[in-house]
Design an enzyme around this catalytic site. Structure first.
Site, mmCIF file in Angstrom:
data_model
loop_
_atom_site.group_PDB
_atom_site.id
_atom_site.type_symbol
_atom_site.label_atom_id
_atom_site.label_comp_id
_atom_site.label_asym_id
_atom_site.label_seq_id
_atom_site.Cartn_x
_atom_site.Cartn_y
_atom_site.Cartn_z
ATOM 1 N N TYR A 22 -60.653 -90.340 -92.764
ATOM 2 C CA TYR A 22 -60.738 -91.778 -92.456
ATOM 3 C C TYR A 22 -61.702 -92.478 -93.422
ATOM 4 O O TYR A 22 -61.359 -93.485 -94.048
ATOM 5 C CB TYR A 22 -61.187 -92.014 -91.007
ATOM 6 C CG TYR A 22 -61.566 -93.458 -90.759
ATOM 7 C CD1 TYR A 22 -60.588 -94.450 -90.692
ATOM 8 C CD2 TYR A 22 -62.902 -93.850 -90.642
ATOM 9 C CE1 TYR A 22 -60.935 -95.787 -90.498
ATOM 10 C CE2 TYR A 22 -63.257 -95.181 -90.442
ATOM 11 C CZ TYR A 22 -62.267 -96.139 -90.373
ATOM 12 O OH TYR A 22 -62.611 -97.464 -90.204
ATOM 13 N N LYS A 63 -61.336 -95.477 -96.704
ATOM 14 C CA LYS A 63 -62.106 -96.707 -96.949
ATOM 15 C C LYS A 63 -62.648 -96.713 -98.383
ATOM 16 O O LYS A 63 -62.565 -97.717 -99.080
ATOM 17 C CB LYS A 63 -63.242 -96.851 -95.933
ATOM 18 C CG LYS A 63 -62.755 -97.085 -94.507
ATOM 19 C CD LYS A 63 -61.869 -98.329 -94.409
ATOM 20 C CE LYS A 63 -61.227 -98.504 -93.060
ATOM 21 N NZ LYS A 63 -60.141 -99.501 -93.039
ATOM 22 N N SER A 97 -66.098 -100.313 -94.343
ATOM 23 C CA SER A 97 -66.963 -99.844 -93.260
ATOM 24 C C SER A 97 -68.290 -99.347 -93.811
ATOM 25 O O SER A 97 -68.373 -98.864 -94.955
ATOM 26 C CB SER A 97 -66.243 -98.686 -92.556
ATOM 27 O OG SER A 97 -67.142 -97.970 -91.754
HETATM 28 P P1 NAD Z 1 -57.368 -101.582 -84.062
HETATM 29 O O1 NAD Z 1 -56.749 -100.254 -83.986
HETATM 30 O O2 NAD Z 1 -57.711 -102.295 -82.804
HETATM 31 O O3 NAD Z 1 -56.446 -102.559 -84.927
HETATM 32 C C1 NAD Z 1 -55.665 -102.107 -86.005
HETATM 33 C C2 NAD Z 1 -54.299 -102.745 -85.867
HETATM 34 O O4 NAD Z 1 -53.493 -102.316 -86.963
HETATM 35 C C3 NAD Z 1 -53.559 -102.322 -84.586
HETATM 36 O O5 NAD Z 1 -52.985 -103.454 -83.981
HETATM 37 C C4 NAD Z 1 -52.479 -101.345 -85.102
HETATM 38 O O6 NAD Z 1 -51.342 -101.369 -84.285
HETATM 39 C C5 NAD Z 1 -52.239 -101.912 -86.491
HETATM 40 N N1 NAD Z 1 -51.716 -100.943 -87.470
HETATM 41 C C6 NAD Z 1 -52.211 -99.726 -87.800
HETATM 42 N N2 NAD Z 1 -51.470 -99.165 -88.755
HETATM 43 C C7 NAD Z 1 -50.481 -100.049 -89.054
HETATM 44 C C8 NAD Z 1 -49.410 -100.059 -89.968
HETATM 45 N N3 NAD Z 1 -49.164 -99.024 -90.781
HETATM 46 N N4 NAD Z 1 -48.609 -101.136 -90.022
HETATM 47 C C9 NAD Z 1 -48.816 -102.201 -89.209
HETATM 48 N N5 NAD Z 1 -49.811 -102.259 -88.320
HETATM 49 C C10 NAD Z 1 -50.634 -101.186 -88.247
HETATM 50 O O7 NAD Z 1 -58.657 -101.444 -85.003
HETATM 51 P P2 NAD Z 1 -59.813 -102.489 -85.312
HETATM 52 O O8 NAD Z 1 -61.054 -101.996 -84.664
HETATM 53 O O9 NAD Z 1 -59.347 -103.864 -85.057
HETATM 54 O O10 NAD Z 1 -59.985 -102.233 -86.875
HETATM 55 C C11 NAD Z 1 -59.407 -103.076 -87.847
HETATM 56 C C12 NAD Z 1 -59.811 -102.577 -89.226
HETATM 57 O O11 NAD Z 1 -61.223 -102.543 -89.331
HETATM 58 C C13 NAD Z 1 -59.329 -101.162 -89.547
HETATM 59 O O12 NAD Z 1 -58.974 -101.131 -90.915
HETATM 60 C C14 NAD Z 1 -60.557 -100.322 -89.306
HETATM 61 O O13 NAD Z 1 -60.533 -99.144 -90.058
HETATM 62 C C15 NAD Z 1 -61.647 -101.253 -89.770
HETATM 63 N N6 NAD Z 1 -62.962 -100.968 -89.184
HETATM 64 C C16 NAD Z 1 -63.121 -100.968 -87.836
HETATM 65 C C17 NAD Z 1 -64.357 -100.684 -87.278
HETATM 66 C C18 NAD Z 1 -64.562 -100.653 -85.784
HETATM 67 O O14 NAD Z 1 -65.572 -100.110 -85.332
HETATM 68 N N7 NAD Z 1 -63.673 -101.216 -84.970
HETATM 69 C C19 NAD Z 1 -65.462 -100.404 -88.116
HETATM 70 C C20 NAD Z 1 -65.273 -100.434 -89.506
HETATM 71 C C21 NAD Z 1 -64.007 -100.713 -90.024
#
Ligand code: NAD
Ligand code: UDP
Length: 341
Positions: free
Chosen positions: A152, A156, A127
């Site tokens: 959080y 990362k 991120s």
């Molecule tokens: P999201 O919450 O929609 O998706 C994450 C998925 O992972 C969910 O389906 C959740 O059920 C699953 N999950 C979480 N912990 C788990 C575990 N221990 N075992 C199995 N499944 C698990 O989030 P997103 O927005 O799709 O984000 C995906 C990744 O991108 C994450 O790592 C997040 O930190 C990173 N990220 C997201 C953003 C954003 O703004 N959306 C920005 C930067 C980084």
């Protein structure tokens, strides 16, 4: 035979859109998800777009035994895209151990099992938060990282370091660390999109829920920043563009790129909160109820990406105009409301 990719967190927001792009590119996707922040029905949305439902293992990446079983079943995979993580900054401050347990232990288990089965390629969701408040804009991959300001963010930074150490220790392994800026929007079909549980923390879901009448008013956090119009500036990247970058990263590694590669994923353009609101109103014709509110503690005044490296190395660039992205987000919101009524 199609190459198999394990997508952890594949039922989530970025995971579903990436699964669509992977399937379109001819990969065979297996999703590992425990649905802690998603619903299995999101994979039906994927199927309605591509015609193929990804295989699913309902598994917690932080559960040592269950994840080992899932990897043993899919040891023929050629790569892993690791999305699975908890992502709410505020919650991570209140429950740091839960975040380290889920995000760090989950990642360690994934890496362990990849080593065990000789799965060489990992893409990691990092991120822009790793840059903190940057001294120079836009930020390149060379921009110095700042100490994380939340557990959080720390997961990362630690995740990037853990993967880099693992690759250094195993020359057969390759990794791509993708630093996302602000992912927004939905698939143009409105079959998949962002589904925040409870009150959204992020701007766009809060905005579309306000436009839909679910929330009364959008608070714009701060109008007195040292930016051109006084509002915070971010780099809003279309979710479909972001998804296609994962396919490009994977192909780059499968094509033989070694070591650890790091890419910023953004548009290269900074947009203020007010600009975003105006673009939303113009693109959708929907009037938004908003008010100016106090600054939100911890907000970075301005950050946007220099994304030229991803363009040069992966041949990837963000293409979708912001107005289209916002129209797609609105179309998705309307559909979600219809479903819930
Ligand atoms: P999201 O919450 O929609 O998706 C994450 C998925 O992972 C969910 O389906 C959740 O059920 C699953 N999950 C979480 N912990 C788990 C575990 N221990 N075992 C199995 N499944 C698990 O989030 P997103 O927005 O799709 O984000 C995906 C990744 O991108 C994450 O790592 C997040 O930190 C990173 N990220 C997201 C953003 C954003 O703004 N959306 C920005 C930067 C980084
Ligand atoms: N923001 C806002 N009102 C909200 C949510 C967010 O004004 O209800 C602003 C926030 O101050 C930031 C931008 O929108 O400038 C993006 O915030 P978000 O939480 O979506 O992402 P961040 O970049 O902070 O991770």
């Amino acid at each position: 035979m199609a190459q198999k990719i394990i997508v952890t967190g594949g039922a989530g927001y970025i995971g579903t859109h990436t699964t669509v792009e992977l399937q379109k590119a001819g990969f065979d996707v297996v999703v590992f998800d425990n649905f802690i922040n998603s619903d299995p029905s999101s994979l039906d949305g994927v199927q309605r777009i591509t015609g193929t439902k990804p295989e699913l293992e309902r598994v917690d990446c932080a559960d040592d035994v269950a994840i080992a079983d899932a990897f043993a079943k899919h040891s023929d995979a050629v790569g892993v895209i690791h999305f699975a993580a908890l992502k709410a900054v505020g919650e991570s401050v209140e429950k740091p151990l839960m975040y380290y347990q889920n995000n760090i232990r989950g990642l360690m288990n994934v890496l362990d099992n990849m080593n065990k089965h000789g799965i060489a390629n990992i893409v990691f969701s990092s991120s822009a938060t790793v840059y903190g408040v940057p001294d120079v804009l836009p930020v390149t991959e060379e921009t110095p990282l700042k100490p994380a300001t939340s557990p959080y963010g720390q997961t990362k930074v630690m995740g990037e370091n853990i993967i880099s150490d693992a690759v250094r220790a195993n020359p057969n392994m390759r990794a791509t660390l993708l630093r996302y800026f602000n992912p927004v929007g939905a698939h143009p079909s409105a079959e998949i999109g962002e589904l925040p549980l409870g009150t959204p923390n992020n701007l766009l879901p809060y905005l579309t829920q306000t436009a839909a009448g679910i929330r009364e008013v959008l608070s714009v956090f701060g109008d007195d920043y040292d930016t051109p119009d006084g509002f915070c500036v971010r780099d809003y990247i279309d979710i479909n563009d972001l998804a296609s970058a994962h396919v490009a990263a994977l192909k780059h590694m499968l094509g033989g790129a070694n070591g650890v590669n790091i890419f910023n994923l953004g548009t290269g353009r900074g947009v203020s909160v007010m600009e975003l609101i105006k673009t939303f109103q113009d693109a959708t014709g929907v009037k938004l109820n908003y008010k100016i509110a106090a600054r939100r503690p911890g907000d970075v005044p301005a950050i946007w990406a220099d994304a030229t490296l991803a363009n040069k190395v992966l041949g990837w660039r963000a293409n979708v105009p912001l107005a289209d992205t916002l129209r797609n987000a609105w179309k998705w919101q309307v559909k979600v409301c219809e479903k819930n009524n």
